[in-house]
Design a protein around this motif. Structure first.
Motif, PDB file in Angstrom:
ATOM      1  N   UNK A  30       0.824  -1.205   0.000  1.00 30.12           N
ATOM      2  CA  UNK A  30       0.000   0.000   0.000  1.00 30.12           C
ATOM      3  C   UNK A  30       0.859   1.257   0.000  1.00 30.12           C
ATOM      4  N   UNK A  31       1.928   1.243   0.812  1.00 24.70           N
ATOM      5  CA  UNK A  31       2.834   2.399   0.855  1.00 24.70           C
ATOM      6  C   UNK A  31       3.529   2.581  -0.482  1.00 24.70           C
ATOM      7  N   UNK A  32       3.969   1.486  -1.091  1.00 23.36           N
ATOM      8  CA  UNK A  32       4.683   1.574  -2.363  1.00 23.36           C
ATOM      9  C   UNK A  32       3.807   1.997  -3.524  1.00 23.36           C
ATOM     10  N   UNK A  33       2.535   1.610  -3.481  1.00 26.54           N
ATOM     11  CA  UNK A  33       1.640   1.866  -4.604  1.00 26.54           C
ATOM     12  C   UNK A  33       0.856   3.172  -4.486  1.00 26.54           C
ATOM     13  N   UNK A  34       0.868   3.798  -3.309  1.00 28.50           N
ATOM     14  CA  UNK A  34       0.090   5.022  -3.103  1.00 28.50           C
ATOM     15  C   UNK A  34       1.011   6.229  -3.118  1.00 28.50           C
ATOM     16  N   UNK A  35       0.879   7.044  -4.128  1.00 29.88           N
ATOM     17  CA  UNK A  35       1.740   8.218  -4.270  1.00 29.88           C
ATOM     18  C   UNK A  35       1.394   9.263  -3.221  1.00 29.88           C
ATOM     19  N   UNK A  36       2.421   9.856  -2.622  1.00 28.26           N
ATOM     20  CA  UNK A  36       2.206  10.908  -1.635  1.00 28.26           C
ATOM     21  C   UNK A  36       1.669  12.161  -2.320  1.00 28.26           C
ATOM     22  N   UNK A  37       0.623  12.730  -1.733  1.00 32.66           N
ATOM     23  CA  UNK A  37      -0.038  13.873  -2.352  1.00 32.66           C
ATOM     24  C   UNK A  37       0.008  15.078  -1.437  1.00 32.66           C
ATOM     25  N   UNK A  38      -0.229  16.248  -2.036  1.00 32.77           N
ATOM     26  CA  UNK A  38      -0.348  17.488  -1.277  1.00 32.77           C
ATOM     27  C   UNK A  38      -1.714  17.535  -0.590  1.00 32.77           C
ATOM     28  N   UNK A  39      -1.769  18.189   0.564  1.00 31.81           N
ATOM     29  CA  UNK A  39      -3.061  18.328   1.250  1.00 31.81           C
ATOM     30  C   UNK A  39      -4.040  19.181   0.442  1.00 31.81           C
ATOM     31  N   UNK A  40      -3.518  19.949  -0.518  1.00 30.34           N
ATOM     32  CA  UNK A  40      -4.392  20.802  -1.330  1.00 30.34           C
ATOM     33  C   UNK A  40      -5.038  20.034  -2.479  1.00 30.34           C
ATOM     34  N   UNK A  41      -4.618  18.792  -2.734  1.00 31.48           N
ATOM     35  CA  UNK A  41      -5.148  18.044  -3.878  1.00 31.48           C
ATOM     36  C   UNK A  41      -5.809  16.734  -3.459  1.00 31.48           C
ATOM     37  N   UNK A  42      -6.327  16.692  -2.234  1.00 30.46           N
ATOM     38  CA  UNK A  42      -6.954  15.466  -1.752  1.00 30.46           C
ATOM     39  C   UNK A  42      -8.336  15.275  -2.352  1.00 30.46           C
ATOM     40  N   UNK A  43      -8.670  14.043  -2.645  1.00 38.71           N
ATOM     41  CA  UNK A  43     -10.010  13.665  -3.098  1.00 38.71           C
ATOM     42  C   UNK A  43     -10.474  12.495  -2.258  1.00 38.71           C
ATOM     43  N   UNK A 196     -11.922  11.799   3.226  1.00 42.29           N
ATOM     44  CA  UNK A 196     -13.284  12.202   2.864  1.00 42.29           C
ATOM     45  C   UNK A 196     -13.452  13.689   3.177  1.00 42.29           C
ATOM     46  N   UNK A 197     -14.247  14.357   2.352  1.00 39.03           N
ATOM     47  CA  UNK A 197     -14.441  15.791   2.527  1.00 39.03           C
ATOM     48  C   UNK A 197     -15.565  16.049   3.519  1.00 39.03           C
ATOM     49  N   UNK A 198     -15.318  16.988   4.412  1.00 46.10           N
ATOM     50  CA  UNK A 198     -16.319  17.368   5.405  1.00 46.10           C
ATOM     51  C   UNK A 198     -17.269  18.422   4.835  1.00 46.10           C
ATOM     52  N   UNK A 199     -18.342  18.684   5.544  1.00 47.05           N
ATOM     53  CA  UNK A 199     -19.341  19.645   5.080  1.00 47.05           C
ATOM     54  C   UNK A 199     -18.770  21.056   4.948  1.00 47.05           C
ATOM     55  N   UNK A 202     -13.272  21.056   4.488  1.00 49.34           N
ATOM     56  CA  UNK A 202     -12.008  20.480   4.935  1.00 49.34           C
ATOM     57  C   UNK A 202     -12.021  18.967   4.700  1.00 49.34           C
ATOM     58  N   UNK A 203     -10.860  18.347   4.860  1.00 50.93           N
ATOM     59  CA  UNK A 203     -10.734  16.904   4.658  1.00 50.93           C
ATOM     60  C   UNK A 203     -10.310  16.219   5.956  1.00 50.93           C
ATOM     61  N   UNK A 204     -10.747  14.977   6.103  1.00 49.05           N
ATOM     62  CA  UNK A 204     -10.348  14.148   7.236  1.00 49.05           C
ATOM     63  C   UNK A 204      -9.916  12.784   6.720  1.00 49.05           C
ATOM     64  N   UNK A 205      -8.795  12.295   7.228  1.00 44.17           N
ATOM     65  CA  UNK A 205      -8.334  10.953   6.892  1.00 44.17           C
ATOM     66  C   UNK A 205      -8.631  10.045   8.082  1.00 44.17           C
ATOM     67  N   UNK A 206      -9.298   8.929   7.813  1.00 42.28           N
ATOM     68  CA  UNK A 206      -9.656   8.011   8.890  1.00 42.28           C
ATOM     69  C   UNK A 206      -9.731   6.587   8.392  1.00 42.28           C
ATOM     70  N   UNK A 207     -10.376   5.757   9.173  1.00 42.54           N
ATOM     71  CA  UNK A 207     -10.451   4.330   8.882  1.00 42.54           C
ATOM     72  C   UNK A 207     -11.686   4.037   8.044  1.00 42.54           C
ATOM     73  N   UNK A 208     -11.476   3.367   6.914  1.00 38.91           N
ATOM     74  CA  UNK A 208     -12.599   2.977   6.059  1.00 38.91           C
ATOM     75  C   UNK A 208     -12.497   1.507   5.672  1.00 38.91           C
ATOM     76  N   UNK A 209     -11.794   0.722   6.498  1.00 37.65           N
ATOM     77  CA  UNK A 209     -11.706  -0.707   6.241  1.00 37.65           C
ATOM     78  C   UNK A 209     -10.504  -1.143   5.437  1.00 37.65           C
ATOM     79  N   UNK A 210      -9.788  -0.212   4.795  1.00 36.23           N
ATOM     80  CA  UNK A 210      -8.598  -0.570   4.035  1.00 36.23           C
ATOM     81  C   UNK A 210      -7.350  -0.346   4.861  1.00 36.23           C
ATOM     82  N   UNK A 211      -6.202  -0.265   4.204  1.00 37.95           N
ATOM     83  CA  UNK A 211      -4.960   0.014   4.915  1.00 37.95           C
ATOM     84  C   UNK A 211      -5.019   1.424   5.511  1.00 37.95           C
ATOM     85  N   UNK A 212      -4.649   1.523   6.765  1.00 34.34           N
ATOM     86  CA  UNK A 212      -4.650   2.813   7.454  1.00 34.34           C
ATOM     87  C   UNK A 212      -3.407   2.856   8.338  1.00 34.34           C
TER      88      UNK A 212
END
Length: 251
Positions: A30-43, A196-199, A202-212
């Motif tokens: 997961x670490x190798x395959x997931x490119x590090x992104x800027x906090x300004x470009x989160x989806x 996930x984007x909040x109302x 802003x964005x929050x990173x949390x647990x959604x069942x995958x690698x965390x």
């Protein structure tokens, strides 16, 4: 018959490092395959971000062993091997608090409740060992855990902490090391998880069942650390598989 039974015991033990290897392998991929992104470009979706960790609206927690401010703490009970060559983690506990990760482009909130904590020895502490008595904060922690375990046992409920501190003496622990590691404000942080984007936008990173994963290591350091762990786990698993075959079927 006894040999077969012993072989099955070794086989059961081998399953544990095999399972841990699979977990470490999945995390490494997961670490190798997931490119590090800027906090300004989160989806919305799985992302990896790196920056500096800071306290969020929830503030910090007090490290239960050292008394310092922290954002995530894990403690482990390790049993020494022969001549201190190998240490096996017997049990562990943890505390976390939501925090903020900041990079050059902004910030993202992180809820580390369900994260795998891969923490380095930067803020590591062996707080009970055979060579020295623990400090006052560590003694308070141990006494609190012992009392919680006693109350849980008396009430017939699940233990508040699963660390079996009541199985060892505080001074001169018989073959056990109690160690803690922490993520503290100002540390380098690496987080891989579901964003996930909040109302409020802003964005929050949390647990959604995958690698965390939450770590105080860089991506490269974490990859190297996970790789080392995989080799160790493979070696341990193969050893017990070999013992199972030899004792159960060849001896």
């Amino acid at each position: 018959m006894a040999s077969v039974t012993t072989g099955l015991v070794f086989l059961g033990i081998a399953v544990i490092p095999t399972y841990l290897f699979v977990q470490a392998r999945q995390a490494s991929q997961a670490v190798g395959e997931t490119e590090t992104r800027s906090t300004a470009s989160l989806t919305d979706g799985t992302v990896a971000v790196a920056g500096t960790v800071e306290a969020g609206p929830a503030g910090t927690l007090t490290h239960p062993v050292t008394g310092t401010d922290a954002l995530a703490v894990r403690w482990d009970v390790e049993e020494r091997g022969v001549d201190d060559e190998v240490a096996e983690v017997n049990d562990s506990g943890r505390q976390t608090v939501p925090f903020r990760l900041v990079d050059d482009d902004g910030a993202v909130d992180v809820d580390p409740t369900g994260a795998d904590l891969h923490l380095s020895t930067t803020h590591g502490e062996t707080f009970v060992d055979q060579l020295r008595a623990p400090g006052e904060q560590a003694r308070t922690f141990i006494e609190r855990v012992q009392e919680n375990e006693r109350r849980s046992h008396d009430a017939g409920t699940t233990q508040v902490h699963n660390t079996p501190i009541n199985e060892a003496r505080v001074h001169g622990v018989d073959g056990l090391d109690y160690q803690s590691r922490a993520l503290q404000p100002g540390d380098t942080g690496y987080v891989l998880g579901y964003a996930r984007q909040n109302d409020d936008g802003t964005d929050t990173i949390g647990d959604d069942g995958g690698e965390f994963i939450v770590s105080d290591m860089t991506r490269d350091e974490l990859t190297a650390d996970l790789g080392t762990n995989q080799w160790l786990l493979v070696g341990v698993a193969l050893l017990f598989y070999a013992l199972a075959v030899y004792v159960g079927f060849l001896a």
